[in-house]
Design an enzyme around this catalytic site. Sequence first.
Site, PDB file in Angstrom:
ATOM      1  N   ASP A   1       1.171  -1.516   0.216  1.00 40.10           N
ATOM      2  CA  ASP A   1      -0.167   0.395  -0.025  1.00 40.10           C
ATOM      3  C   ASP A   1       0.791   0.921   0.526  1.00 40.10           C
ATOM      4  O   ASP A   1       2.367   1.623  -0.258  1.00 40.10           O
ATOM      5  CB  ASP A   1      -0.650  -0.070   1.167  1.00 40.10           C
ATOM      6  CG  ASP A   1      -2.160   0.402   0.955  1.00 40.10           C
ATOM      7  OD1 ASP A   1      -2.949   1.490  -0.245  1.00 40.10           O
ATOM      8  OD2 ASP A   1      -3.221  -0.011   1.486  1.00 40.10           O
TER       9      ASP A   1
ATOM     10  N   ASP B   1      -9.663   4.267  -4.170  1.00 40.08           N
ATOM     11  CA  ASP B   1     -10.177   3.291  -3.476  1.00 40.08           C
ATOM     12  C   ASP B   1     -11.899   2.976  -4.430  1.00 40.08           C
ATOM     13  O   ASP B   1     -12.499   3.363  -4.783  1.00 40.08           O
ATOM     14  CB  ASP B   1     -10.406   2.621  -1.852  1.00 40.08           C
ATOM     15  CG  ASP B   1      -8.868   2.695  -1.618  1.00 40.08           C
ATOM     16  OD1 ASP B   1      -8.158   2.422  -2.092  1.00 40.08           O
ATOM     17  OD2 ASP B   1      -9.230   2.735  -0.304  1.00 40.08           O
TER      18      ASP B   1
END
Length: 348
Positions: free
Chosen positions: A156, A211
């Site tokens: 991430d 996202d």
Amino acid sequence: MRIPAMYRLTIFVLTAFGILFGASDARAWDNGVALTPPMGWNSWNKFACNVSEDLIKSMADGMVGSGMKDAGYQYAVIDDCWQVSRDADGNIVADPKRFPSGIKALADYVHSKGLKFGIYSDAGEKTCAGRPGSMGHEYQDALMYAKWGVDYLKYDWCNTGKRNAEEAYSTMRDALKAAGRPIVFSMCEWGTAKPWLWAKDVGNLWRTTSDISDKWSGAKKWPDGSCCELGMLDIVDLQVGLESFAGPGHWNDPDMLEVGNGGMTTPGVSSAFQSVVHSGGAVDCGKRFAQHDSGNQRNFDQQGSHRSEPRRTWRRGQPSVERRGSGNLVEANAGWRPGGAVAESRGG
């Protein structure tokens, strides 16, 4: 394939959405994995930080028992919150209460089911949930992942400060290579540095957008005012033009499919699945992964079938929108289809 609702999907069918439409013949960084889009399950969108070894084991069992493994879903991936600290030597430490047997034992269990095991870390000092990140510990963490038997790393981009994305991900790439175990390297950088322009030499897949959220369309800003959490259709639209950057071993990743989590109707979910499969893309950050909800035993194809929602179909690699009131899939064609359909696709 009928997918029981007990395996609520955030499916990481990295086989359709993100790879999007086409595949190039050029070979880039070749670690011998992800020659086709990875497919599997990721814990985040359903469980967030509520993860444990029992949960992961139950999902591995479910992937096998439901037929998902036979359909090509290979990876069971723990997202954030499995780690709690580092020891005196700087080694990453798993939560001893939630993972009392240790990560190696959990990976061995997943492998015993004929599946592959994935884990999560972050290029910053801390992960998105505030757990220890890998910055400054890349080689140490990569060696630990190899020792544990990890097959897939989602990496991430939270808490990275002014760090350069290409440098950060290249460092972890080199660390994984030095560790000596083939590990799928999933770069979750959210597309801000346009990784499709450089990442084929760095990782096996790269996020192309922010996202996904469990809805058909619409953007919602994050609490800090930055943009944005996106609906499924918004993410599909952002994949247009990226097809030439995808190919064996290096794929676009438009984030996980939100299948069965309750935010979309059955026609909407069918369209999401169809968009991924028939466009030749990835479902992940993996991904397209299934989610497990043992409290609801209804079959996925029995939910919300009477509501009408626009659905996107694919003809000759180009999208068109139709409105249907049933949950039946619409026949479509695409420019490139890895395996042809979800039930026929195979992860790499």
